[in-house]
Design a protein around this motif. Structure first.
Motif, PDB file in Angstrom:
ATOM      1  N   VAL A   1      -1.351   2.352   6.874  1.00  0.00           N
ATOM      2  CA  VAL A   1      -0.261   1.384   6.376  1.00  0.00           C
ATOM      3  C   VAL A   1      -0.421   1.278   4.872  1.00  0.00           C
ATOM      4  CG1 VAL A   1       0.970  -1.004   6.819  1.00  0.00           C
ATOM      5  CG2 VAL A   1      -0.071   0.366   8.551  1.00  0.00           C
ATOM      6  N   ARG A   2       0.624   2.040   3.970  1.00  0.00           N
ATOM      7  CA  ARG A   2       0.518   1.779   2.606  1.00  0.00           C
ATOM      8  C   ARG A   2       1.639   1.342   2.024  1.00  0.00           C
ATOM      9  NH1 ARG A   2      -3.617   5.817   1.470  1.00  0.00           N
ATOM     10  NH2 ARG A   2      -4.100   7.287   3.044  1.00  0.00           N
ATOM     11  N   SER A   3       1.455   0.721   0.615  1.00  0.00           N
ATOM     12  CA  SER A   3       2.833   0.258   0.085  1.00  0.00           C
ATOM     13  C   SER A   3       3.344   1.354  -0.550  1.00  0.00           C
ATOM     14  CB  SER A   3       2.249  -0.905  -0.919  1.00  0.00           C
ATOM     15  OG  SER A   3       1.158   0.126  -1.865  1.00  0.00           O
TER      16      SER A   3
ATOM     17  N   THR B   1       8.545  -3.645  -2.438  1.00  0.00           N
ATOM     18  CA  THR B   1       7.684  -2.424  -1.995  1.00  0.00           C
ATOM     19  C   THR B   1       8.215  -1.657  -0.500  1.00  0.00           C
ATOM     20  OG1 THR B   1       5.534  -1.375  -1.470  1.00  0.00           O
ATOM     21  CG2 THR B   1       5.770  -3.770  -1.023  1.00  0.00           C
ATOM     22  N   ALA B   2       8.311  -0.636  -0.235  1.00  0.00           N
ATOM     23  CA  ALA B   2       8.294  -0.186   0.940  1.00  0.00           C
ATOM     24  C   ALA B   2       6.974  -0.091   1.564  1.00  0.00           C
ATOM     25  CB  ALA B   2       8.879   1.259   0.850  1.00  0.00           C
ATOM     26  N   VAL B   3       7.047   0.102   2.977  1.00  0.00           N
ATOM     27  CA  VAL B   3       5.834   0.198   3.632  1.00  0.00           C
ATOM     28  C   VAL B   3       5.829   1.753   4.395  1.00  0.00           C
ATOM     29  CG1 VAL B   3       4.431  -0.797   5.554  1.00  0.00           C
ATOM     30  CG2 VAL B   3       5.566  -2.133   4.158  1.00  0.00           C
ATOM     31  N   ASN B   4       5.045   2.453   4.165  1.00  0.00           N
ATOM     32  CA  ASN B   4       4.823   3.621   4.968  1.00  0.00           C
ATOM     33  C   ASN B   4       3.813   3.822   5.805  1.00  0.00           C
ATOM     34  OD1 ASN B   4       6.305   5.357   2.743  1.00  0.00           O
ATOM     35  ND2 ASN B   4       4.851   4.083   1.615  1.00  0.00           N
ATOM     36  N   VAL B   5       4.403   4.078   7.288  1.00  0.00           N
ATOM     37  CA  VAL B   5       3.542   3.833   8.360  1.00  0.00           C
ATOM     38  C   VAL B   5       3.125   5.321   8.961  1.00  0.00           C
ATOM     39  CG1 VAL B   5       3.003   2.925  10.673  1.00  0.00           C
ATOM     40  CG2 VAL B   5       4.028   1.501   9.093  1.00  0.00           C
ATOM     41  N   VAL B   6       1.903   5.905   8.731  1.00  0.00           N
ATOM     42  CA  VAL B   6       1.869   7.492   8.820  1.00  0.00           C
ATOM     43  C   VAL B   6       0.578   7.787   9.702  1.00  0.00           C
ATOM     44  CG1 VAL B   6       1.479   9.512   7.747  1.00  0.00           C
ATOM     45  CG2 VAL B   6       2.919   7.723   6.477  1.00  0.00           C
TER      46      VAL B   6
ATOM     47  N   MET C   1      -1.497  -2.540  -4.834  1.00  0.00           N
ATOM     48  CA  MET C   1      -0.879  -3.142  -3.836  1.00  0.00           C
ATOM     49  C   MET C   1      -1.925  -2.632  -2.722  1.00  0.00           C
ATOM     50  SD  MET C   1       3.013  -3.373  -4.133  1.00  0.00           S
ATOM     51  CE  MET C   1       3.206  -1.647  -4.485  1.00  0.00           C
ATOM     52  N   ASP C   2      -1.583  -3.218  -1.193  1.00  0.00           N
ATOM     53  CA  ASP C   2      -2.734  -3.062  -0.567  1.00  0.00           C
ATOM     54  C   ASP C   2      -2.457  -2.045   0.547  1.00  0.00           C
ATOM     55  OD1 ASP C   2      -4.535  -4.990  -1.457  1.00  0.00           O
ATOM     56  OD2 ASP C   2      -3.266  -6.786  -0.510  1.00  0.00           O
ATOM     57  N   THR C   3      -3.525  -1.352   1.056  1.00  0.00           N
ATOM     58  CA  THR C   3      -3.452  -0.364   2.106  1.00  0.00           C
ATOM     59  C   THR C   3      -4.371  -0.570   3.106  1.00  0.00           C
ATOM     60  OG1 THR C   3      -3.014   1.413   0.414  1.00  0.00           O
ATOM     61  CG2 THR C   3      -4.094   2.165   2.429  1.00  0.00           C
ATOM     62  N   ILE C   4      -3.909  -0.213   4.520  1.00  0.00           N
ATOM     63  CA  ILE C   4      -4.873  -0.254   5.503  1.00  0.00           C
ATOM     64  C   ILE C   4      -4.898   0.932   6.402  1.00  0.00           C
ATOM     65  CG2 ILE C   4      -5.277  -1.600   7.864  1.00  0.00           C
ATOM     66  CD1 ILE C   4      -4.029  -3.935   6.574  1.00  0.00           C
ATOM     67  N   LEU C   5      -6.221   1.507   6.646  1.00  0.00           N
ATOM     68  CA  LEU C   5      -6.422   2.717   7.276  1.00  0.00           C
ATOM     69  C   LEU C   5      -6.988   2.548   8.778  1.00  0.00           C
ATOM     70  CD1 LEU C   5      -8.101   4.706   4.198  1.00  0.00           C
ATOM     71  CD2 LEU C   5      -5.452   4.737   4.994  1.00  0.00           C
ATOM     72  N   ASN C   6      -6.845   3.632   9.541  1.00  0.00           N
ATOM     73  CA  ASN C   6      -7.318   3.484  10.764  1.00  0.00           C
ATOM     74  C   ASN C   6      -6.808   2.446  11.795  1.00  0.00           C
ATOM     75  OD1 ASN C   6      -9.341   5.785  10.146  1.00  0.00           O
ATOM     76  ND2 ASN C   6     -10.453   4.219   8.888  1.00  0.00           N
ATOM     77  N   LEU C   7      -5.622   1.989  11.542  1.00  0.00           N
ATOM     78  CA  LEU C   7      -5.199   1.143  12.349  1.00  0.00           C
ATOM     79  C   LEU C   7      -4.705   1.564  13.517  1.00  0.00           C
ATOM     80  CD1 LEU C   7      -2.749  -1.802  11.049  1.00  0.00           C
ATOM     81  CD2 LEU C   7      -2.092  -0.615  13.202  1.00  0.00           C
TER      82      LEU C   7
END
Length: 255
Positions: free
Chosen positions: A75-77, A220-225, A87-93
């Motif tokens: 989940v990235r900005s 900001t957009a949010v990229n869920v990949v 801005m913040d990023t979360i990995l392995n969600l």
């Protein structure tokens, strides 16, 4: 402006049929609505997110919250203008006590699975709950001392399991509640955290310093990949590659 730089780039590469992991973009409009609605996400958005997660499941063959082959996301900005590191990023969600076992089974690499889980808990704890990174570092240093190794990458599965368990305790002590195990709850909290980071101190100072006004970038957009892993083994890595040299514009691969 709508998809942010990262989202627009990902969509463009997907259209060009490049091997981009499946994902979706929550637009900057949603970010603006979030602030207009007193920092709340609309019910409509959550159901849209669930529909899109189902699309990713179809494309990847992985399953959300699965004990066999779990789907994990980053989940990235992504604003209209690049704001590196602001801005913040979360990995392995998507990891929890059960999906971590599914990841271990599917990858035939339990060490990698527990490494990903402890990384997730730390990032989530820091970004979503505001836990001081130093608390996690102390646990990691202690684990390395115990196992008599220097590098994080030398920690074995048993040590990493213990680290993940300690990390969770740190988060729970900080928040006074159990660490969220439901991936949809994790995702909702992560989306909010990315939106919140748009008005975080670092980001505001950066925009002021660089004269980034509302007409240049508004929200900001949010990229869920779908996750791609850099810690899966020695044949796995992360890096940055450009199709031109960013210094002088020469048309050659640079990275």
């Amino acid at each position: 402006k709508l998809l942010g730089g990262k989202g627009a780039g990902l969509c463009e590469m997907t259209r060009l049929k490049l091997p981009v992991p499946p994902g979706f973009v929550i637009t900057t409009e949603v970010c603006k609505n979030y602030y207009e609605n007193n920092k709340t996400l609309s019910k409509n958005l959550i159901s849209e997110v669930k529909k899109n997660i189902a699309k990713i499941e179809k494309k990847t063959g992985k399953k959300w919250n699965s004990k066999e082959d779990p789907l994990l996301v980053s989940v990235r900005s992504g604003a209209a203008i690049s704001m590196p590191g602001m801005m913040d990023t979360i990995l392995n969600l998507g990891l929890n006590e059960e999906t971590v076992l599914g990841l271990a089974k599917k990858s035939s690499n339990p060490r990698f699975a527990w490494d990903s889980y402890r990384r997730f808990i730390q990032l989530f704890g820091k970004v979503v709950f505001g836990v001081n990174d130093q608390k996690f570092d102390e646990v990691l240093d202690h684990a390395k001392k115990n196992q008599a190794v220097q590098a994080d990458s030398a920690l074995n599965e048993k040590s990493l399991k213990q680290v993940a368990f300690e990390y969770k305790k740190i988060c729970e002590k900080h928040t006074g509640r159990l660490f969220p195990s439901d991936p949809f709850e994790q995702l909702e909290l992560a989306i909010k955290a990315v939106f919140n980071s748009w008005m975080g101190e670092r980001a505001i100072v950066y925009r002021n310093k660089n004269n980034i006004t509302k007409d240049i970038a508004d929200g900001t957009a949010v990229n869920v990949v779908t996750m791609a892993f850099g810690n899966m083994g020695n044949d796995s890595a992360t890096g940055v590659v450009f199709t031109r040299n960013p210094d002088d514009g020469t048309k050659k691969i640079f990275g």
